[in-house]
Enzyme design. Structure first.
Site, PDB file in Angstrom:
ATOM      1  N   LYS A  13     -25.976  89.666 -19.363  1.00 28.92           N
ATOM      2  CA  LYS A  13     -27.103  90.608 -19.368  1.00 28.92           C
ATOM      3  C   LYS A  13     -28.357  89.978 -18.758  1.00 28.92           C
ATOM      4  O   LYS A  13     -29.006  90.576 -17.910  1.00 28.92           O
ATOM      5  CB  LYS A  13     -27.415  91.068 -20.807  1.00 28.92           C
ATOM      6  CG  LYS A  13     -26.250  91.758 -21.502  1.00 28.92           C
ATOM      7  CD  LYS A  13     -26.609  92.203 -22.915  1.00 28.92           C
ATOM      8  CE  LYS A  13     -26.911  91.076 -23.873  1.00 28.92           C
ATOM      9  NZ  LYS A  13     -25.786  90.184 -24.190  1.00 28.92           N
ATOM     10  N   ARG A  88     -29.523  97.093 -30.392  1.00 30.23           N
ATOM     11  CA  ARG A  88     -28.371  96.291 -30.808  1.00 30.23           C
ATOM     12  C   ARG A  88     -27.624  96.921 -31.979  1.00 30.23           C
ATOM     13  O   ARG A  88     -26.576  96.425 -32.363  1.00 30.23           O
ATOM     14  CB  ARG A  88     -28.869  94.978 -31.353  1.00 30.23           C
ATOM     15  CG  ARG A  88     -29.078  93.764 -30.529  1.00 30.23           C
ATOM     16  CD  ARG A  88     -27.944  93.219 -29.787  1.00 30.23           C
ATOM     17  NE  ARG A  88     -27.839  91.794 -29.873  1.00 30.23           N
ATOM     18  CZ  ARG A  88     -28.437  90.948 -29.047  1.00 30.23           C
ATOM     19  NH1 ARG A  88     -29.208  91.352 -28.089  1.00 30.23           N
ATOM     20  NH2 ARG A  88     -28.230  89.669 -29.186  1.00 30.23           N
ATOM     21  N   ARG A 127     -23.463  77.315 -20.746  1.00 28.81           N
ATOM     22  CA  ARG A 127     -24.795  77.783 -20.322  1.00 28.81           C
ATOM     23  C   ARG A 127     -25.854  76.718 -20.586  1.00 28.81           C
ATOM     24  O   ARG A 127     -25.791  75.988 -21.568  1.00 28.81           O
ATOM     25  CB  ARG A 127     -25.187  79.049 -21.091  1.00 28.81           C
ATOM     26  CG  ARG A 127     -26.628  79.472 -20.773  1.00 28.81           C
ATOM     27  CD  ARG A 127     -26.983  80.826 -21.302  1.00 28.81           C
ATOM     28  NE  ARG A 127     -26.708  80.954 -22.714  1.00 28.81           N
ATOM     29  CZ  ARG A 127     -26.656  82.121 -23.347  1.00 28.81           C
ATOM     30  NH1 ARG A 127     -26.854  83.241 -22.686  1.00 28.81           N
ATOM     31  NH2 ARG A 127     -26.387  82.167 -24.627  1.00 28.81           N
ATOM     32  N   ARG A 162     -29.190  76.384 -26.203  1.00 27.67           N
ATOM     33  CA  ARG A 162     -29.930  77.101 -27.240  1.00 27.67           C
ATOM     34  C   ARG A 162     -29.441  76.709 -28.630  1.00 27.67           C
ATOM     35  O   ARG A 162     -28.312  76.251 -28.792  1.00 27.67           O
ATOM     36  CB  ARG A 162     -29.744  78.621 -27.050  1.00 27.67           C
ATOM     37  CG  ARG A 162     -30.500  79.135 -25.870  1.00 27.67           C
ATOM     38  CD  ARG A 162     -30.269  80.580 -25.505  1.00 27.67           C
ATOM     39  NE  ARG A 162     -29.624  81.465 -26.436  1.00 27.67           N
ATOM     40  CZ  ARG A 162     -29.312  82.726 -26.137  1.00 27.67           C
ATOM     41  NH1 ARG A 162     -29.615  83.225 -24.945  1.00 27.67           N
ATOM     42  NH2 ARG A 162     -28.710  83.501 -27.021  1.00 27.67           N
ATOM     43  N   ARG A 173     -21.826  85.501 -33.446  1.00 30.33           N
ATOM     44  CA  ARG A 173     -22.503  86.467 -32.564  1.00 30.33           C
ATOM     45  C   ARG A 173     -21.502  87.454 -31.974  1.00 30.33           C
ATOM     46  O   ARG A 173     -21.791  88.647 -31.852  1.00 30.33           O
ATOM     47  CB  ARG A 173     -23.247  85.722 -31.447  1.00 30.33           C
ATOM     48  CG  ARG A 173     -24.571  85.158 -31.927  1.00 30.33           C
ATOM     49  CD  ARG A 173     -25.081  84.055 -31.036  1.00 30.33           C
ATOM     50  NE  ARG A 173     -25.288  84.469 -29.674  1.00 30.33           N
ATOM     51  CZ  ARG A 173     -25.215  83.644 -28.620  1.00 30.33           C
ATOM     52  NH1 ARG A 173     -24.941  82.366 -28.798  1.00 30.33           N
ATOM     53  NH2 ARG A 173     -25.412  84.096 -27.409  1.00 30.33           N
TER      54      ARG A 173
HETATM   55  P1  AP5 Z   1     -26.282  85.255 -19.661  1.00 24.74           P
HETATM   56  O1  AP5 Z   1     -26.820  86.040 -18.508  1.00 24.74           O
HETATM   57  O2  AP5 Z   1     -27.193  84.274 -20.324  1.00 24.74           O
HETATM   58  O3  AP5 Z   1     -25.600  86.241 -20.744  1.00 24.74           O
HETATM   59  P2  AP5 Z   1     -26.226  87.197 -21.821  1.00 24.74           P
HETATM   60  O4  AP5 Z   1     -25.342  88.402 -21.896  1.00 24.74           O
HETATM   61  O5  AP5 Z   1     -27.690  87.437 -21.518  1.00 24.74           O
HETATM   62  O6  AP5 Z   1     -26.004  86.305 -23.110  1.00 24.74           O
HETATM   63  P3  AP5 Z   1     -26.914  85.987 -24.346  1.00 24.74           P
HETATM   64  O7  AP5 Z   1     -26.207  84.916 -25.117  1.00 24.74           O
HETATM   65  O8  AP5 Z   1     -28.337  85.704 -23.941  1.00 24.74           O
HETATM   66  O9  AP5 Z   1     -26.868  87.312 -25.103  1.00 24.74           O
HETATM   67  P4  AP5 Z   1     -27.047  87.505 -26.590  1.00 24.74           P
HETATM   68  O10 AP5 Z   1     -26.933  88.980 -26.614  1.00 24.74           O
HETATM   69  O11 AP5 Z   1     -26.181  86.767 -27.520  1.00 24.74           O
HETATM   70  O12 AP5 Z   1     -28.467  86.782 -26.854  1.00 24.74           O
HETATM   71  P5  AP5 Z   1     -29.931  87.322 -26.947  1.00 24.74           P
HETATM   72  O13 AP5 Z   1     -30.792  86.314 -26.304  1.00 24.74           O
HETATM   73  O14 AP5 Z   1     -30.052  88.743 -26.525  1.00 24.74           O
HETATM   74  O15 AP5 Z   1     -24.972  84.505 -19.138  1.00 24.74           O
HETATM   75  C1  AP5 Z   1     -24.248  83.625 -19.984  1.00 24.74           C
HETATM   76  C2  AP5 Z   1     -23.763  82.429 -19.165  1.00 24.74           C
HETATM   77  O16 AP5 Z   1     -22.801  82.877 -18.216  1.00 24.74           O
HETATM   78  C3  AP5 Z   1     -24.841  81.708 -18.338  1.00 24.74           C
HETATM   79  O17 AP5 Z   1     -24.535  80.339 -18.299  1.00 24.74           O
HETATM   80  C4  AP5 Z   1     -24.699  82.312 -16.945  1.00 24.74           C
HETATM   81  O18 AP5 Z   1     -25.141  81.410 -15.951  1.00 24.74           O
HETATM   82  C5  AP5 Z   1     -23.198  82.552 -16.886  1.00 24.74           C
HETATM   83  N1  AP5 Z   1     -22.863  83.706 -16.068  1.00 24.74           N
HETATM   84  C6  AP5 Z   1     -23.394  84.953 -16.154  1.00 24.74           C
HETATM   85  N2  AP5 Z   1     -22.824  85.762 -15.260  1.00 24.74           N
HETATM   86  C7  AP5 Z   1     -21.889  84.993 -14.599  1.00 24.74           C
HETATM   87  C8  AP5 Z   1     -20.958  85.250 -13.556  1.00 24.74           C
HETATM   88  N3  AP5 Z   1     -20.859  86.444 -13.013  1.00 24.74           N
HETATM   89  N4  AP5 Z   1     -20.157  84.251 -13.154  1.00 24.74           N
HETATM   90  C9  AP5 Z   1     -20.243  83.025 -13.696  1.00 24.74           C
HETATM   91  N5  AP5 Z   1     -21.111  82.699 -14.685  1.00 24.74           N
HETATM   92  C10 AP5 Z   1     -21.922  83.685 -15.122  1.00 24.74           C
HETATM   93  O19 AP5 Z   1     -30.151  87.305 -28.525  1.00 24.74           O
HETATM   94  C11 AP5 Z   1     -30.181  86.096 -29.271  1.00 24.74           C
HETATM   95  C12 AP5 Z   1     -30.404  86.406 -30.743  1.00 24.74           C
HETATM   96  O20 AP5 Z   1     -31.675  87.073 -30.929  1.00 24.74           O
HETATM   97  C13 AP5 Z   1     -29.387  87.360 -31.400  1.00 24.74           C
HETATM   98  O21 AP5 Z   1     -28.228  86.676 -31.829  1.00 24.74           O
HETATM   99  C14 AP5 Z   1     -30.223  87.922 -32.554  1.00 24.74           C
HETATM  100  O22 AP5 Z   1     -30.315  87.019 -33.637  1.00 24.74           O
HETATM  101  C15 AP5 Z   1     -31.595  88.073 -31.932  1.00 24.74           C
HETATM  102  N6  AP5 Z   1     -31.799  89.408 -31.328  1.00 24.74           N
HETATM  103  C16 AP5 Z   1     -32.037  89.650 -29.995  1.00 24.74           C
HETATM  104  N7  AP5 Z   1     -32.191  90.958 -29.791  1.00 24.74           N
HETATM  105  C17 AP5 Z   1     -32.034  91.568 -30.987  1.00 24.74           C
HETATM  106  C18 AP5 Z   1     -32.062  92.923 -31.405  1.00 24.74           C
HETATM  107  N8  AP5 Z   1     -32.274  93.928 -30.545  1.00 24.74           N
HETATM  108  N9  AP5 Z   1     -31.839  93.180 -32.719  1.00 24.74           N
HETATM  109  C19 AP5 Z   1     -31.637  92.208 -33.605  1.00 24.74           C
HETATM  110  N10 AP5 Z   1     -31.601  90.889 -33.274  1.00 24.74           N
HETATM  111  C20 AP5 Z   1     -31.799  90.579 -31.979  1.00 24.74           C
END
Ligand code: AP5
Length: 213
Positions: A13, A88, A127, A162, A173
């Protein structure tokens, strides 16, 4: 554009959102990035959120909605926005629907990123993220590494893993995603807004999203 990016942790994402912001100047709004910045700054929100985040649990809906009601009314959202990691849960999606109605904002659609589970697990353990809260560039030691000394190519700060990238938190997660977030696919299907993309290559996904706009 006014879109939501939906997908499991590690589906890409953040990577897709950053590429899409270059397209038409729409702003990326990542609730994860906002929360991590609050934790780093030690604000009240950050102190409340940290425990949930480190375990891989969701932060309570009330806190997220307070934060997002303010964020979506900031002037930079007028050009368009890409919601990354929000909503979410079903209550967040319902609250967002009411908020957008109140603000007279119409979503283009919801992008559902589909990536196989083994690919996701591999991506999350490899990552690296820039530690500078104003940058937060995303790297991957296999597919897109930072500089050889581990620093960010954009701003020169150190890249890090992270706090929620332990094996235990990653598995939690993914489980939380299946229980609480995956039902949003059905929610937005009923709203006629969902578009699903097999997202193995982020650049291809971005081109497909642009075509669908
Ligand atoms: P990346 O782009 O970082 O993936 P992502 O889907 O953004 O993954 P996240 O781990 O950031 O998502 P998440 O939903 O767990 O975390 P968030 O920060 O939202 O890509 C991942 C890896 O793959 C990278 O190394 C990238 O380089 C690689 N990659 C990507 N595409 C690729 C490709 N095509 N080919 C090869 N490699 C590739 O949330 C964190 C925490 O915050 C949650 O657990 C929760 O506690 C809290 N939180 C956030 N939002 C909410 C909400 N709305 N409600 C409640 N709690 C929330």
């Amino acid at each position: 554009m006014k879109i939501i990016l939906l997908g499991a942790p590690g589906a890409g994402k953040g990577t897709v959102a950053k590429l899409l912001t270059d397209y038409d100047g729409s702003v990326q709004i990542s609730t994860g990035d906002i929360l991590r910045a609050a934790v780093k700054e030690g604000t009240d929100l950050g102190r409340e959120a940290k425990g949930y985040m480190d375990r891989g649990d969701l932060v309570p809906d009330g806190l997220i909605m307070q934060m997002m009601e303010v964020r979506l009314q900031q002037p930079d959202c007028e050009k368009g926005f890409i919601l990354d990691g929000f909503p979410r849960t079903i209550p967040q999606a319902e609250a967002l629907k009411s908020l957008l109605e109140k603000l007279h904002i119409r979503l283009d659609f919801v992008v559902n990123l589909e990536v196989p589970r083994d690919v996701i697990l591999d991506r999350l353990t490899t990552r690296r993220t820039c530690s500078n809260p104003d940058c937060q560039e995303i790297y991957n030691i296999k597919s897109n590494p930072p500089l050889p000394d581990g620093t960010c190519k954009k701003c020169g700060s150190m890249t890090i893993q992270r706090d929620d990238e332990t094996e235990e938190a990653i598995l939690n997660r993914l489980e939380t995603y299946n229980l609480k977030t995956a039902p949003l696919i059905g929610f937005y299907e009923k709203e006629g807004l969902i578009k699903t993309f097999a997202s193995v290559n982020s650049a291809d996904t971005v081109e497909a999203v642009k075509k669908a706009l």
